[in-house]
Design a protein around this motif. Structure first.
Motif, mmCIF file in Angstrom:
data_model
loop_
_atom_site.group_PDB
_atom_site.id
_atom_site.type_symbol
_atom_site.label_atom_id
_atom_site.label_comp_id
_atom_site.label_asym_id
_atom_site.label_seq_id
_atom_site.Cartn_x
_atom_site.Cartn_y
_atom_site.Cartn_z
ATOM 1 N N GLY A 1 -4.480 6.595 3.620
ATOM 2 C CA GLY A 1 -4.356 5.399 2.791
ATOM 3 C C GLY A 1 -5.332 5.340 1.633
ATOM 4 O O GLY A 1 -5.496 4.292 1.008
ATOM 5 N N LEU A 2 -5.987 6.451 1.311
ATOM 6 C CA LEU A 2 -6.942 6.499 0.204
ATOM 7 C C LEU A 2 -6.507 7.551 -0.805
ATOM 8 O O LEU A 2 -5.910 8.565 -0.453
ATOM 9 N N PHE A 3 -6.810 7.300 -2.084
ATOM 10 C CA PHE A 3 -6.540 8.281 -3.127
ATOM 11 C C PHE A 3 -7.582 9.392 -3.033
ATOM 12 O O PHE A 3 -8.778 9.117 -2.895
ATOM 13 N N ARG B 1 0.838 -1.205 0.000
ATOM 14 C CA ARG B 1 0.000 0.000 0.000
ATOM 15 C C ARG B 1 0.868 1.249 0.000
ATOM 16 O O ARG B 1 0.575 2.213 -0.707
ATOM 17 N N GLU B 2 1.941 1.237 0.747
ATOM 18 C CA GLU B 2 2.822 2.406 0.815
ATOM 19 C C GLU B 2 3.447 2.690 -0.556
ATOM 20 O O GLU B 2 3.567 3.843 -0.970
ATOM 21 N N GLU B 3 3.867 1.631 -1.266
ATOM 22 C CA GLU B 3 4.456 1.819 -2.592
ATOM 23 C C GLU B 3 3.418 2.370 -3.578
ATOM 24 O O GLU B 3 3.730 3.222 -4.411
ATOM 25 N N LEU B 4 2.192 1.887 -3.490
ATOM 26 C CA LEU B 4 1.146 2.374 -4.377
ATOM 27 C C LEU B 4 0.789 3.825 -4.063
ATOM 28 O O LEU B 4 0.604 4.642 -4.965
ATOM 29 N N MET B 5 0.677 4.149 -2.799
ATOM 30 C CA MET B 5 0.274 5.493 -2.408
ATOM 31 C C MET B 5 1.382 6.515 -2.669
ATOM 32 O O MET B 5 1.105 7.708 -2.777
ATOM 33 N N ALA B 6 2.626 6.065 -2.797
ATOM 34 C CA ALA B 6 3.743 6.990 -3.021
ATOM 35 C C ALA B 6 3.606 7.723 -4.352
ATOM 36 O O ALA B 6 4.076 8.848 -4.499
ATOM 37 N N SER B 7 2.957 7.107 -5.342
ATOM 38 C CA SER B 7 2.827 7.745 -6.654
ATOM 39 C C SER B 7 1.547 8.591 -6.774
ATOM 40 O O SER B 7 1.338 9.236 -7.797
ATOM 41 N N ALA B 8 0.709 8.582 -5.762
ATOM 42 C CA ALA B 8 -0.548 9.332 -5.825
ATOM 43 C C ALA B 8 -0.288 10.821 -5.656
ATOM 44 O O ALA B 8 0.458 11.227 -4.764
#
Length: 94
Positions: free
Chosen positions: A85-87, A72-79
Motif C-alpha cells: 500500500g505504499l509507493f 487507496r486501491e484506485e490510487l495505487m493502481a497507477s503507481a
C-alpha cells in the motif's frame, strides 16, 4: 567606514569585490547604517508588531470536499512500483 572594514565584510560574506568598488560600497554601507540608526531612534515602546500596515481581513472560503476521494486501491493502481500500500521510489540519498 573604511575600505579595510568593507574588505573584511566581503571576505566573511564570500563576496568578491573589485578594489575600485570598495569606496562606493563603503559609502552605501554608511548610508544603510545611518538609516538603521534613524529607525532605532523612533520610540516603539508599547506598539504591537503587525503583519500588514492596513487592518485587512483575508476572505476565506469554507474548507469543503468538492468531490469524492479515490480509494487507496484506485490510487495505487497507477503507481509504477508499490508494496504494502505504499509507493516505491528510487533511493535518493546513499
Amino acid at each position: 567606514m573604511d575600505t579595510e572594514i568593507v574588505k573584511r565584510i566581503a571576505h566573511l560574506s564570500r563576496i568578491a569585490l573589485p578594489e575600485a568598488e570598495l569606496p562606493q560600497v563603503a559609502d552605501q554601507l554608511e548610508r544603510i547604517f545611518a538609516l538603521v540608526a534613524e529607525m532605532q531612534a523612533v520610540p516603539t515602546e508599547g506598539i504591537e508588531p503587525m503583519a500588514h500596515p492596513l487592518d485587512l481581513q483575508q476572505p476565506l472560503r469554507p474548507d469543503l470536499l468538492r468531490q469524492e476521494c479515490l480509494s487507496r486501491e484506485e490510487l495505487m493502481a497507477s503507481a509504477p512500483h508499490a508494496q504494502d500500500g505504499l509507493f516505491l521510489v528510487p533511493k535518493v540519498i546513499e
